[in-house]
Design an enzyme around this catalytic site. Structure first.
Site, mmCIF file in Angstrom:
data_model
loop_
_atom_site.group_PDB
_atom_site.id
_atom_site.type_symbol
_atom_site.label_atom_id
_atom_site.label_comp_id
_atom_site.label_asym_id
_atom_site.label_seq_id
_atom_site.Cartn_x
_atom_site.Cartn_y
_atom_site.Cartn_z
ATOM 1 N N ASP A 156 42.110 42.133 45.208
ATOM 2 C CA ASP A 156 40.725 42.239 45.617
ATOM 3 C C ASP A 156 40.185 40.855 45.944
ATOM 4 O O ASP A 156 40.699 39.848 45.458
ATOM 5 C CB ASP A 156 39.911 42.860 44.476
ATOM 6 N N ASP A 181 43.176 48.823 35.608
ATOM 7 C CA ASP A 181 43.678 48.403 36.909
ATOM 8 C C ASP A 181 43.663 46.872 36.896
ATOM 9 O O ASP A 181 42.602 46.253 36.818
ATOM 10 C CB ASP A 181 42.772 48.967 38.014
#
Length: 197
Positions: A43, A154
């Site tokens: 990300d 995650d």
């Protein structure tokens, strides 16, 4: 009816066949600690705990051991916040059990525990609904994820920090701990985040 039971047994074995965790009082545990599933992601956004400038991550939120927690752990109050959840900035020790979800990961190279800081949310909608759509709170889970875990983590792998651990979505045990660990963000870094104020 027999055919349905056989299909259910095959499905259960395929999902849980490589798990080292056992059911105890409705919760999967290993060595008396709660179990969780893991995945990893890449990300560049600051995440749901506000750890960045504008919408870009702080460098430590990209290359340190940080994690997006499933909704039920990110905001254990049950209000389903998607910003500044009650677990933002808290750290969890994740210890591989040696197990994994068949077809979704592999056994880890090491069972060494590592400490991660919660800086993001793994939301309970697409494409995360199989992993992060648990309901209830940890310890009082009404509905676990598709793979039978009450909590999911995650793991941010933007600088291959999780890959270097030899982790490919291992099954883990988890517990809240102080934020001390190799490549774990220090508390002073957490105080840079919007949600720490």
């Amino acid at each position: 009816m027999i055919r349905l039971l056989i299909l259910l047994a095959v499905f259960t074995a395929s999902c849980y066949g490589n798990s080292k965790c056992n059911m105890q009082n409705g919760v999967r545990v290993h060595n008396n600690k709660r179990c969780a599933s893991t995945t990893h992601y890449y990300d560049s956004h600051k995440g749901a705990c506000g750890c960045g400038h504008d919408d870009s991550q702080f460098s430590w939120n990209h290359d340190h051991l940080v994690v997006a927690a499933s909704q039920n752990l990110f905001d254990p109050s049950g209000s389903k916040k998607d910003w500044c959840g009650g677990s933002c900035g808290k750290c969890v020790r994740l210890t591989p059990t040696g197990g994994f979800v068949e077809g979704r990961g592999t056994a880890p190279k090491s069972l060494t525990p590592h400490t991660f800081m919660i800086t993001n949310l793994c939301p309970p909608w697409a494409p995360n609904q199989d992993w992060c759509a648990q309901t209830g709170t940890p310890g009082h889970t009404v509905h676990p994820n598709k793979y039978g875990y009450e909590v999911h983590f995650d793991l941010e792998n933007g600088a291959s920090q999780v890959s270097r651990l030899g982790w490919d979505n291992p099954e883990v045990t988890w517990e809240f701990v102080s934020c001390n660990g190799q490549n774990t963000p220090a508390v002073n870094l957490w105080h840079q985040c919007e949600c720490s104020h």
